[in-house]
Design an enzyme around this catalytic site. Structure first.
Site, PDB file in Angstrom:
ATOM      1  N   ALA A   1      35.061   0.783  54.908  1.00  0.00           N
ATOM      2  CA  ALA A   1      36.054   1.556  54.177  1.00  0.00           C
ATOM      3  C   ALA A   1      36.478   0.802  52.925  1.00  0.00           C
ATOM      4  CB  ALA A   1      37.271   1.813  55.057  1.00  0.00           C
ATOM      5  N   MET A   2      37.176   1.516  52.034  1.00  0.00           N
ATOM      6  CA  MET A   2      37.541   0.942  50.738  1.00  0.00           C
ATOM      7  C   MET A   2      38.955   1.342  50.341  1.00  0.00           C
ATOM      8  SD  MET A   2      36.703  -0.827  48.137  1.00  0.00           S
ATOM      9  CE  MET A   2      37.844  -1.073  46.783  1.00  0.00           C
ATOM     10  N   GLU A   3      39.688   0.343  49.846  1.00  0.00           N
ATOM     11  CA  GLU A   3      41.132   0.459  49.618  1.00  0.00           C
ATOM     12  C   GLU A   3      41.535   1.020  48.264  1.00  0.00           C
ATOM     13  OE1 GLU A   3      39.362  -2.486  49.739  1.00  0.00           O
ATOM     14  OE2 GLU A   3      40.171  -3.954  48.340  1.00  0.00           O
ATOM     15  N   ASN A   4      40.738   1.864  47.618  1.00  0.00           N
ATOM     16  CA  ASN A   4      41.101   2.423  46.312  1.00  0.00           C
ATOM     17  C   ASN A   4      42.566   2.853  46.291  1.00  0.00           C
ATOM     18  OD1 ASN A   4      38.164   2.549  45.771  1.00  0.00           O
ATOM     19  ND2 ASN A   4      38.280   4.162  47.316  1.00  0.00           N
TER      20      ASN A   4
ATOM     21  N   GLU B   1      40.769 -10.569  50.850  1.00  0.00           N
ATOM     22  CA  GLU B   1      40.120 -10.195  52.117  1.00  0.00           C
ATOM     23  C   GLU B   1      40.555 -11.086  53.285  1.00  0.00           C
ATOM     24  OE1 GLU B   1      38.935  -7.452  52.507  1.00  0.00           O
ATOM     25  OE2 GLU B   1      38.241  -6.779  50.530  1.00  0.00           O
TER      26      GLU B   1
ATOM     27  N   HIS C   1      43.878  -2.255  57.807  1.00  0.00           N
ATOM     28  CA  HIS C   1      43.332  -3.189  56.817  1.00  0.00           C
ATOM     29  C   HIS C   1      43.371  -2.583  55.408  1.00  0.00           C
ATOM     30  CE1 HIS C   1      40.482  -6.383  55.458  1.00  0.00           C
ATOM     31  NE2 HIS C   1      40.105  -5.425  54.627  1.00  0.00           N
ATOM     32  N   GLU C   2      42.819  -1.402  55.266  1.00  0.00           N
ATOM     33  CA  GLU C   2      42.759  -0.794  53.926  1.00  0.00           C
ATOM     34  C   GLU C   2      44.170  -0.467  53.430  1.00  0.00           C
ATOM     35  OE1 GLU C   2      40.045  -1.385  52.768  1.00  0.00           O
ATOM     36  OE2 GLU C   2      38.773  -1.409  54.557  1.00  0.00           O
TER      37      GLU C   2
ATOM     38  N   HIS D   1      45.884  -3.560  52.114  1.00  0.00           N
ATOM     39  CA  HIS D   1      45.409  -3.983  50.790  1.00  0.00           C
ATOM     40  C   HIS D   1      46.318  -3.446  49.675  1.00  0.00           C
ATOM     41  CE1 HIS D   1      41.771  -6.286  51.118  1.00  0.00           C
ATOM     42  NE2 HIS D   1      41.052  -5.358  51.695  1.00  0.00           N
TER      43      HIS D   1
HETATM   44  N1  BES Z   1      37.235  -4.067  50.061  1.00  0.00           N
HETATM   45  C1  BES Z   1      36.469  -3.885  51.238  1.00  0.00           C
HETATM   46  C2  BES Z   1      35.343  -2.916  51.073  1.00  0.00           C
HETATM   47  C3  BES Z   1      34.164  -3.440  50.300  1.00  0.00           C
HETATM   48  C4  BES Z   1      33.360  -4.381  50.831  1.00  0.00           C
HETATM   49  C5  BES Z   1      33.844  -2.968  49.078  1.00  0.00           C
HETATM   50  C6  BES Z   1      32.255  -4.836  50.118  1.00  0.00           C
HETATM   51  C7  BES Z   1      32.760  -3.421  48.370  1.00  0.00           C
HETATM   52  C8  BES Z   1      31.942  -4.359  48.891  1.00  0.00           C
HETATM   53  C9  BES Z   1      37.343  -3.375  52.388  1.00  0.00           C
HETATM   54  O1  BES Z   1      38.680  -3.686  52.285  1.00  0.00           O
HETATM   55  C10 BES Z   1      36.859  -4.044  53.635  1.00  0.00           C
HETATM   56  O2  BES Z   1      36.989  -5.228  53.745  1.00  0.00           O
HETATM   57  N2  BES Z   1      36.277  -3.293  54.555  1.00  0.00           N
HETATM   58  C11 BES Z   1      35.689  -3.803  55.755  1.00  0.00           C
HETATM   59  C12 BES Z   1      36.482  -3.464  56.972  1.00  0.00           C
HETATM   60  C13 BES Z   1      37.624  -4.359  57.247  1.00  0.00           C
HETATM   61  C14 BES Z   1      38.373  -3.920  58.477  1.00  0.00           C
HETATM   62  C15 BES Z   1      37.256  -5.810  57.373  1.00  0.00           C
HETATM   63  C16 BES Z   1      34.343  -3.144  55.869  1.00  0.00           C
HETATM   64  O3  BES Z   1      34.073  -2.200  55.122  1.00  0.00           O
HETATM   65  O4  BES Z   1      33.545  -3.579  56.688  1.00  0.00           O
HETATM   66 ZN    ZN Z   2      39.245  -5.620  52.801  1.00  0.00          ZN
END
Ligand code: BES
Ligand code: ZN
Length: 850
Positions: free
Chosen positions: A254-257, A312, A289-290, A293
């Protein structure tokens, strides 16, 4: 082969951008192959700043560009453009055309099932328009979207809307990696949240029609997260609306836009019939998590991508605190440590080792690693253990006050702790700059009432850390009397020297130490203490983590002895584990964790580190034998515990019920070794939830009697893509090691093996990669199959390909025959024409030099 070796980017080369971005206005006219993006950006030169005006841009068709309304002809390269611009504030305008329908890399603006969506972190915004695509350039965005869709979303608050049009404005300055846009025929699961200061926030979870029934849990998790961040960190949400969108094709979880989180549908959609307890728990954690952020990442972001752990590591730490509060803290801690040892320790000991804050990279997408995330979170946990909970809270408030709206570094982060506590954290900072897992050895001495523990730390030199220095290691320690009473409660010992002693005075008898309680530092502990100590701790330790750890340690020794000398499973382990499992005062979830054995991959590391070449087949059979011995030793207990832990209330994915199901399913898995799957077949028939259905199917597959159930399951779930991912994955995971590659290969011929979908690709090949004995089968079939498919996926989706390359990271541990096969396969990847920068970097690092 690549046309040219990719460039390496260094932290030490950081230079600020020469211009401030005052505001950004974007207009999208959506079309599958020719989406038009008009940008209007106000730039202001910084006094004394670098005058070079460079905007990133990739795969863009530039239609026109102007400065203050006058057309310009910039110098365009495949990476971006430079242009002559005035030395005072000016307006940059550009029109570009992009092709979302053919964007299979899923980075930038792309299409998934007819819907438009974006993924910009880390460097995807440059595939949408020309822009200074770096996290330290922050600005407010206004976005207009023209498209024939019922739902048109972007960041911030909605400001205008009519048929085929929507406008959004995000008042909070943000870097471009937090930009998002979604358009499609989506349905909404709505909710609302009132913040502590009384502001009402509209919450929406947007999904494809048909998925409405899988939204309620995610929505509740969002509300719980919002409340928790107010209660625990004093952080309120800062927009009128919070949107979450589920998409099927997504590289990550997932992504925190800002204000518009985009989720892999597997990370948000859930129902009891289709999702396991584990899925529910993961979804709750990812939503948290998201959401978290929003403050740790969005309001305060990273100066550059080397600082990734700033957002992160901290956000993983925060989401683990949330899960501990919502569920069971010991269970969460144990699960996190299992994960850390399985993934991060392996990374830290192999060719991909890097510090929590790396100092160079070629492709930043390759650094979203277990080290940055999980070790990054451990570092924060250690900091909190060292300064104490109260000082931690104070430091965080200072961090939010001081840096709101800024793009920060690890130095800024450590400074708030130094300023609130007066501590010098320069030695502690080595946790961010030194790669590798420290080893800590312990010796004890007893002298007339004084008990002394002496610790020695060491860190192996590695490519990025050739000259390691001692780190600050918090070692939470308690002492137990011989009758099991705690005589010294948990105390944090601060190991700062290479060798250091700590004494406890005035004791009546020699105590038993319980060290590294709660896994207070990410280190490997070495101790020569007699094996009976572990049995004592397994029976008596008051620290639940260390009690579990003691059991693990005995299991590990037992397995290693079987592998080394063929000895039978340790009866002390079998008795100890039986006692724990039968102890009704213990949480069922905790008891279920106690049943687990060390991962085969971990055993391979241990053997390798003691100078033995690990034999995957021997590790497999030792594990299998121990499981069989456990089943026999507890034969009478298995059905009893299974029956007494059946849930009779309606299904709920909460900690209590999931704990019971975890224990009952653990019993079922062992029982199937004795009854040939009879109970499993019953449970498969009767199950009304995925947790029980999938566990039963897994047990049946292991017994070799799963074919009918497999067919039933497929017929039942063929239209549910998330459940079918489980169906694909489970067959590989439960396969015998001599048939793992064959099973995976056969699945790739299935009509529903849609390999361009990352979830489906990972279901098969992620499972192949984690099947230790199957992937490392002596004939090399696992290596060859994965290589074939990595080569196929790379031109389509470099990011997902590169992430899967880490399956090969441990190859140098194994025998020379295996190494020769892997070397040839890695070379085969490297020889591909047009290999992506992502995969090239990964394979080059893994291949290394002889
Ligand atoms: N910011 C990341 C998503 C991301 C990761 C974007 C790599 C671009 C490249 C997001 O906040 C994230 O860390 N997502 C994790 C899940 C989280 C619970 C650790 C994921 O997508 O695995
Ligand atoms: Zn993250």
């Amino acid at each position: 082969m690549r046309d040219a070796a990719p460039d390496t980017i260094y932290l030490k080369d950081y230079r600020p951008f020469g211009y401030d971005v005052k505001e950004v206005a974007l207009t999208f006219t959506l079309h599958p192959n020719r989406t038009r993006v008009n940008s209007r950006i106000v730039f202001e030169p910084k006094p004394g700043g670098d005058p070079v005006f460079f905007l990133h841009g990739e795969n863009l068709e530039l239609v026109s560009a102007s400065v203050d309304g006058a057309p310009v002809t910039p110098d365009v390269t495949p990476e971006g453009l430079t242009c002559t611009v005035p030395d005072q504030t000016f307006v940059w305008e550009a029109e570009v055309i992009i092709d979302p329908a053919n964007n299979t890399a899923l980075e930038g603006l792309y299409m998934s099932n007819g819907m438009y969506c974006t993924q910009c972190e880390a460097e995807g915004f440059r595939k949408i328009t020309y822009y200074p695509d770096r996290p330290d350039v922050m600005s407010t965005f206004t976005v207009k979207i023209h498209g024939p869709h019922s739902v048109l979303l972007s960041n911030g608050n909605p400001t205008d809307q009519s048929e085929g049009f929507a406008e959004w404005h995000d008042p909070w300055p943000k870097p471009a990696y937090l930009f998002a846009l979604v358009a499609g025929e989506l349905v909404n699961h709505a909710g609302s949240f009132t913040t502590a200061s009384g502001k009402e926030v509209e919450l929406n979870l947007w999904v494809r029609p048909g998925d409405e029934g899988k939204c309620a849990f995610g929505m509740q998790a969002l509300k719980d997260s919002m409340k928790w961040d107010e209660d625990v960190y004093g952080r309120e949400y800062d927009l009128d609306v919070f949107n979450i969108v589920a998409v099927d094709d997504f590289n990550m979880g997932a992504m925190e836009n800002k204000g518009l989180n985009i989720f892999n549908s597997s990370a948000v959609l859930a129902s009891p019939e289709t999702s396991t307890d584990g899925n529910f728990e993961r979804i709750e954690a990812i939503i948290a998590h998201e959401y978290f952020h929003n403050w740790t990442g969005n309001r305060i972001t990273c100066r550059d991508w080397f600082q990734l752990c700033l957002k992160e590591g901290l956000t993983v730490y925060r989401d683990s605190q949330f899960t501990s509060d919502m569920r069971s803290a010991p269970v969460k801690r144990i699960s996190d440590v299992i994960d850390l040892r399985g993934r991060q320790f392996a990374e830290d000991q192999g060719p991909l080792a890097h510090p929590v804050r790396p100092e160079s990279f070629q492709e930043i997408n390759n650094f979203y690693t277990a080290t940055v995330y999980e070790k990054g979170a451990e570092v924060i946990g250690m900091l909190r253990a060292l300064v104490g909970a109260e000082a931690y809270d104070k430091a965080l408030q200072l961090y939010f006050d001081r840096h709101d709206g800024e793009a920060c570094t690890i130095e800024d982060w450590l400074k708030v702790f130094e300023d609130t506590t007066g501590r010098d954290l320069s030695q502690f900072a080595r946790w961010y700059s030194q790669a590798g897992t420290p080893e800590v050895s312990i010796e004890e001495a007893w002298d007339a009432g004084t008990y002394t523990l002496t610790f020695t730390q060491s860190l192996k030199p590695s490519a990025t850390t050739p000259d390691p220095k001692p780190q600050v290691i918090p070692i939470a320690t308690g002492l137990l009397a011989q009758d099991g009473q705690e005589v010294v409660p948990t105390t944090v010992l601060e190991l700062t020297e290479t060798t250091q002693s700590f004494s406890f005075e005035g004791l009546a008898e020699q105590p038993f130490p319980s060290v590294l309680r709660g896994f207070s530092a990410p280190v490997v502990l070495k101790s020569d203490m007699p094996a009976t100590r572990r049995a004592f701790l397994l029976a008596h330790d008051t620290d639940p983590f260390n009690r579990w750890e003691a059991g693990r340690g005995i299991a590990r020794e037992s397995l290693l002895n079987t592998i080394r000398t063929g000895t039978a499973p340790d009866p002390d382990y079998l008795n100890g584990i039986r006692t724990v499992l039968a102890d009704e005062t213990l949480d069922p979830a905790y008891r279920a964790l106690m049943l687990g054995l060390p991962a085969q991959n971990e055993l391979a590391t241990t053997l390798f580190n003691e100078g033995t070449t690990p034999d995957p087949a021997a590790i497999w059979s030792a594990t299998d034998n121990l499981r069989a011995a456990m089943a026999m030793h507890m034969a009478d207990l298995l059905p009893v515990l299974m029956d007494t832990h059946q849930v009779t209330e309606p299904y709920a994915p909460d900690a209590e019920q999931s704990g019971k199901r975890a224990l009952a399913n653990g019993m079922l898995s062992l029982l199937s070794r004795l009854d040939d799957g009879a109970r499993a077949a019953q449970q498969f028939e009767a199950a009304d939830n995925m947790t029980q259905q999938l566990a039963a199917l897994g047990a049946l597959l292991r017994t070799g009697n799963g074919d009918d159930a497999l067919g039933t399951f497929e017929a039942q779930w063929k239209d549910d893509r998330l459940v079918m991912d489980k169906w694909f994955g489970l067959q590989v995971i439960q396969s015998d090691p001599d048939r793992t590659a064959e099973t995976a290969a056969k699945l790739t011929e299935h009509a529903d093996f849609n390999w361009k979908n990352p979830n489906r690709f990972r279901a098969v090949f992620g499972s192949l990669a984690i099947h230790h004995a199957g992937f490392h089968a002596a004939d090399g079939a696992g290596y060859r199959l994965l290589t074939d498919w990595l080569i196929r996926l790379d031109p389509v989706n470099p990011q997902t390909t590169a992430r899967m390359c880490s399956a090969f990271q441990t190859w140098r541990r194994y025998d020379t025959d295996r190494q020769a096969i892997v070397a040839a396969e890695l070379d085969r990847i490297l020889s591909q024409d047009g290999l992506s920068r992502d995969t090239c970097e990964m394979i080059t690092r893994i291949r290394g030099t002889e």
